[in-house]
Write an enzyme that holds these catalytic residues in place. Structure first.
Site, PDB file in Angstrom:
ATOM      1  N   TYR A   1       0.837  -1.202   0.000  1.00  0.00           N
ATOM      2  CA  TYR A   1       0.000   0.000   0.000  1.00  0.00           C
ATOM      3  C   TYR A   1       0.876   1.257   0.000  1.00  0.00           C
ATOM      4  O   TYR A   1       0.641   2.185  -0.774  1.00  0.00           O
ATOM      5  CB  TYR A   1      -0.966   0.020   1.209  1.00  0.00           C
ATOM      6  CG  TYR A   1      -1.802   1.282   1.206  1.00  0.00           C
ATOM      7  CD1 TYR A   1      -2.835   1.446   0.275  1.00  0.00           C
ATOM      8  CD2 TYR A   1      -1.520   2.338   2.077  1.00  0.00           C
ATOM      9  CE1 TYR A   1      -3.558   2.626   0.226  1.00  0.00           C
ATOM     10  CE2 TYR A   1      -2.245   3.512   2.035  1.00  0.00           C
ATOM     11  CZ  TYR A   1      -3.265   3.655   1.107  1.00  0.00           C
ATOM     12  OH  TYR A   1      -3.977   4.825   1.053  1.00  0.00           O
TER      13      TYR A   1
ATOM     14  N   ARG B   1       2.145   8.822  12.873  1.00  0.00           N
ATOM     15  CA  ARG B   1       1.745  10.074  13.514  1.00  0.00           C
ATOM     16  C   ARG B   1       0.240  10.293  13.447  1.00  0.00           C
ATOM     17  O   ARG B   1      -0.372  10.830  14.371  1.00  0.00           O
ATOM     18  CB  ARG B   1       2.483  11.250  12.845  1.00  0.00           C
ATOM     19  CG  ARG B   1       2.369  12.547  13.608  1.00  0.00           C
ATOM     20  CD  ARG B   1       2.591  13.734  12.705  1.00  0.00           C
ATOM     21  NE  ARG B   1       1.647  13.734  11.595  1.00  0.00           N
ATOM     22  CZ  ARG B   1       1.733  14.540  10.543  1.00  0.00           C
ATOM     23  NH1 ARG B   1       2.727  15.392  10.450  1.00  0.00           N
ATOM     24  NH2 ARG B   1       0.828  14.491   9.579  1.00  0.00           N
TER      25      ARG B   1
ATOM     26  N   ARG C   1     -10.336   4.913   9.226  1.00  0.00           N
ATOM     27  CA  ARG C   1      -9.273   4.271   8.446  1.00  0.00           C
ATOM     28  C   ARG C   1      -8.239   3.626   9.361  1.00  0.00           C
ATOM     29  O   ARG C   1      -7.898   4.175  10.403  1.00  0.00           O
ATOM     30  CB  ARG C   1      -8.492   5.314   7.645  1.00  0.00           C
ATOM     31  CG  ARG C   1      -9.224   5.961   6.547  1.00  0.00           C
ATOM     32  CD  ARG C   1      -8.382   7.139   6.080  1.00  0.00           C
ATOM     33  NE  ARG C   1      -9.219   8.261   5.772  1.00  0.00           N
ATOM     34  CZ  ARG C   1      -9.749   8.435   4.564  1.00  0.00           C
ATOM     35  NH1 ARG C   1      -9.486   7.596   3.608  1.00  0.00           N
ATOM     36  NH2 ARG C   1     -10.529   9.466   4.346  1.00  0.00           N
TER      37      ARG C   1
ATOM     38  N   PHE D   1      14.941  19.835  -2.029  1.00  0.00           N
ATOM     39  CA  PHE D   1      13.581  19.319  -2.216  1.00  0.00           C
ATOM     40  C   PHE D   1      13.440  17.911  -1.618  1.00  0.00           C
ATOM     41  O   PHE D   1      12.438  17.604  -0.973  1.00  0.00           O
ATOM     42  CB  PHE D   1      13.240  19.307  -3.712  1.00  0.00           C
ATOM     43  CG  PHE D   1      11.989  18.566  -4.051  1.00  0.00           C
ATOM     44  CD1 PHE D   1      10.745  19.148  -3.845  1.00  0.00           C
ATOM     45  CD2 PHE D   1      12.046  17.276  -4.567  1.00  0.00           C
ATOM     46  CE1 PHE D   1       9.585  18.460  -4.145  1.00  0.00           C
ATOM     47  CE2 PHE D   1      10.892  16.583  -4.864  1.00  0.00           C
ATOM     48  CZ  PHE D   1       9.653  17.170  -4.651  1.00  0.00           C
TER      49      PHE D   1
HETATM   50  C1  PS7 Z   1       4.811  14.979  -6.288  1.00  0.00           C
HETATM   51  C2  PS7 Z   1       6.029  16.195  -4.407  1.00  0.00           C
HETATM   52  C3  PS7 Z   1      11.963  12.733  -3.220  1.00  0.00           C
HETATM   53  C4  PS7 Z   1      12.535  10.531  -4.413  1.00  0.00           C
HETATM   54  C5  PS7 Z   1      -0.401  14.081  -3.053  1.00  0.00           C
HETATM   55  C6  PS7 Z   1       7.243  13.046  -1.762  1.00  0.00           C
HETATM   56  C7  PS7 Z   1      -1.195  11.424   0.153  1.00  0.00           C
HETATM   57  C8  PS7 Z   1       3.539  11.169   2.429  1.00  0.00           C
HETATM   58  O1  PS7 Z   1      -1.986  12.309   5.688  1.00  0.00           O
HETATM   59  O2  PS7 Z   1      -0.400  15.182   2.466  1.00  0.00           O
HETATM   60  O3  PS7 Z   1      -2.890  12.386   3.362  1.00  0.00           O
HETATM   61  O4  PS7 Z   1      -2.492  14.515   4.610  1.00  0.00           O
HETATM   62  O5  PS7 Z   1       0.961  14.990   4.547  1.00  0.00           O
HETATM   63  C9  PS7 Z   1       4.119  14.755  -3.883  1.00  0.00           C
HETATM   64  C10 PS7 Z   1      10.645  10.607  -2.875  1.00  0.00           C
HETATM   65  C11 PS7 Z   1       0.703  11.857  -3.155  1.00  0.00           C
HETATM   66  C12 PS7 Z   1       6.206  10.897  -1.095  1.00  0.00           C
HETATM   67  C13 PS7 Z   1       1.051  10.404  -0.248  1.00  0.00           C
HETATM   68  C14 PS7 Z   1       2.921  13.960  -4.180  1.00  0.00           C
HETATM   69  C15 PS7 Z   1       9.660  11.196  -1.980  1.00  0.00           C
HETATM   70  C16 PS7 Z   1      -0.582  11.130  -3.148  1.00  0.00           C
HETATM   71  C17 PS7 Z   1       5.117  11.576  -0.363  1.00  0.00           C
HETATM   72  C18 PS7 Z   1       2.168  13.847  -2.906  1.00  0.00           C
HETATM   73  C19 PS7 Z   1       8.267  10.771  -2.401  1.00  0.00           C
HETATM   74  C20 PS7 Z   1      -0.663  10.060  -2.038  1.00  0.00           C
HETATM   75  C21 PS7 Z   1       1.855  13.552   1.273  1.00  0.00           C
HETATM   76  C22 PS7 Z   1       4.005  10.607   0.037  1.00  0.00           C
HETATM   77  O6  PS7 Z   1       1.488  13.466   2.665  1.00  0.00           O
HETATM   78  O7  PS7 Z   1      -0.565  13.102   3.855  1.00  0.00           O
HETATM   79  C23 PS7 Z   1       4.949  15.278  -4.832  1.00  0.00           C
HETATM   80  C24 PS7 Z   1      11.655  11.274  -3.465  1.00  0.00           C
HETATM   81  C25 PS7 Z   1       0.808  13.210  -3.056  1.00  0.00           C
HETATM   82  C26 PS7 Z   1       7.190  11.564  -1.710  1.00  0.00           C
HETATM   83  C27 PS7 Z   1      -0.233  10.612  -0.671  1.00  0.00           C
HETATM   84  C28 PS7 Z   1       1.665  11.150   0.833  1.00  0.00           C
HETATM   85  C29 PS7 Z   1       2.258  12.361   0.599  1.00  0.00           C
HETATM   86  C30 PS7 Z   1       3.013  11.246   1.023  1.00  0.00           C
HETATM   87  P1  PS7 Z   1      -2.062  13.092   4.412  1.00  0.00           P
HETATM   88  P2  PS7 Z   1       0.360  14.292   3.393  1.00  0.00           P
HETATM   89 MN    MN Z   2      -5.298   8.685   0.616  1.00  0.00          MN
END
Ligand code: PS7
Ligand code: MN
Ligand code: MN
Ligand code: MN
Ligand code: MN
Ligand code: MN
Length: 351
Positions: free
Chosen positions: A152, A199, A209, A269
């Site tokens: 997941y 967290r 959930r 970043f």
């Molecule tokens: C494209 C920057 C840097 C190689 C919307 C960044 C929600 C933790 O609890 O919003 O739902 O509020 O705080 C981000 C790897 C993904 C993983 C995943 C896209 C790092 C849709 C972040 C973010 C890879 C599914 C945001 C994964 O958490 O969660 C971009 C390298 C989105 C990264 C989701 C979660 C992100 C997450 P909540 P948050």
């Molecule tokens: Mn989600």
């Protein structure tokens, strides 16, 4: 006419950045600091995935409709003018979907290589989310085994790591090598996602959930919600340390990935969210408040971390500091004591 078109383009790009600032607490700043070659592509990648996640998170949407949207989202992003008209909870992220035509217009202006990366990851993530929303993996919105948990987290975060590495390489700011080792990119996402899931125990529980795998929490309680009871304090502490142990697994790969980056804006970043995560992990370890409210690192600490995450030496020092905090809080009476010590030992080689 040309001037008018230019102005309209600028307006829709600005609206995308407004959506970014509206929907992301943590990523808005670091995305906007990226070099020109990458900024728009990563912004649009974020907004597309934020739209997809808003559909996944919408518990009022009919399940069949949700699955249809999740599985076709990689095609929706090519449909000029598409907007989301269905009723839904009136949360801030829903506005993004209601005005999704703006995101699509800007997505279609990206280089085809960038579009292809984003569409590919959207397709894989949407199908993964749909499998978990319906399939055998996730009855009653719960995750059974550690393997399910990893899968997941791969769908919702590891794939973001794959896609970002592909964008870095496609921009020319990083070498192709960074996108080759998929396990490293996956760990970058897993470390963020799993820390977030620990967290957010209480917030997610209250929303109906459960993301913690039963294979872990089932060792300490019969029901996932048992941990909020005062009489289960010790079980709750041991379950939490078992979850922290599980996340520590990814730290060596995170440090290896960061050490391979060459571009300063890409480094910042990538590194900033990871140092926030290790500091959050040290904060949640043995901290039973997570079972009652949303705890966060202090604002001043976050600002200091952002300013300090400028190069690999500093990032290594920050990881050393927080891993030491975890080791200091590790208690010999905890059933996970020995394994946590060993996981810390594996990290110590790198820091
Ligand atoms: C494209 C920057 C840097 C190689 C919307 C960044 C929600 C933790 O609890 O919003 O739902 O509020 O705080 C981000 C790897 C993904 C993983 C995943 C896209 C790092 C849709 C972040 C973010 C890879 C599914 C945001 C994964 O958490 O969660 C971009 C390298 C989105 C990264 C989701 C979660 C992100 C997450 P909540 P948050
Ligand atoms: Mn989600
Ligand atoms: Mn969020
Ligand atoms: Mn979400
Ligand atoms: Mn969360
Ligand atoms: Mn949330």
């Amino acid at each position: 006419r040309r001037l008018q078109q230019t102005l309209a383009k600028d307006a829709s790009k600005k609206r995308c950045y407004d959506f970014l600032n509206m929907t992301s607490r943590s990523f808005a700043a670091v995305i906007q600091e990226l070099d020109d070659e990458l900024r728009d592509a990563v912004c649009l990648f974020y907004l597309v995935l934020r739209g997809l996640d808003t559909i996944e998170d919408d518990m009022t949407l009919d399940l069949d409709r949700k699955v249809e949207l999740l599985r076709s989202f990689d095609q929706i992003i090519y449909k000029e003018g598409w907007t989301f008209n269905e009723n839904g909870p009136n949360e801030k992220d829903r506005a993004l979907l209601v005005h999704f035509d703006v995101v699509i217009a800007e997505f279609l202006r990206l280089k085809p290589e960038f579009q292809a990366v984003i569409a590919n990851i959207t397709k894989l993530m949407g199908n993964g989310m749909a499998d978990y929303a319906t399939g055998e993996h996730r009855e009653n919105t719960s995750v059974a085994t550690i393997k399910d948990f990893d899968l997941y987290c791969h769908y919702v975060a590891g794939l973001v790591g794959y896609g970002l590495s592909d964008l870095f390489a496609a921009s020319g700011l990083e070498s192709e090598e960074i996108a080759k080792d998929k396990a490293l990119s996956n760990s970058m996402g897993l470390f963020l996602q799993k820390t977030n899931i620990i967290r957010d125990y209480r917030e997610d529980l209250d929303d109906g959930r459960q993301f913690w795998p039963r294979e872990i929490w089932g060792k300490y309680a019969d029901k996932f919600s048992d941990f909020i009871q005062p009489e289960n304090k010790l079980k709750a502490q041991y379950c939490l340390s078992n979850m922290v142990l599980n996340v520590l697994d990814d730290v060596p790969q995170v440090l290896t990935y960061l050490s391979k980056l060459r571009n300063q804006s890409v480094f910042n970043f990538c590194a900033i969210p990871q140092v926030m995560a290790i500091s959050t992990l040290a904060l949640v370890f043995n901290n039973l408040d997570i079972y009652h409210r949303n705890i966060k690192i202090r604002k001043g600490e976050a600002v200091k971390l952002i300013l300090d995450s400028t190069d690999m030496d500093n990032v290594v020092s920050i990881f050393r500091h927080y891993v030491f905090e975890i080791s200091r809080k590790n208690e010999a009476t905890d059933p996970n004591f020995m394994e946590i010590s060993m996981a810390i030992g594996r990290v110590s080689i790198q820091v």
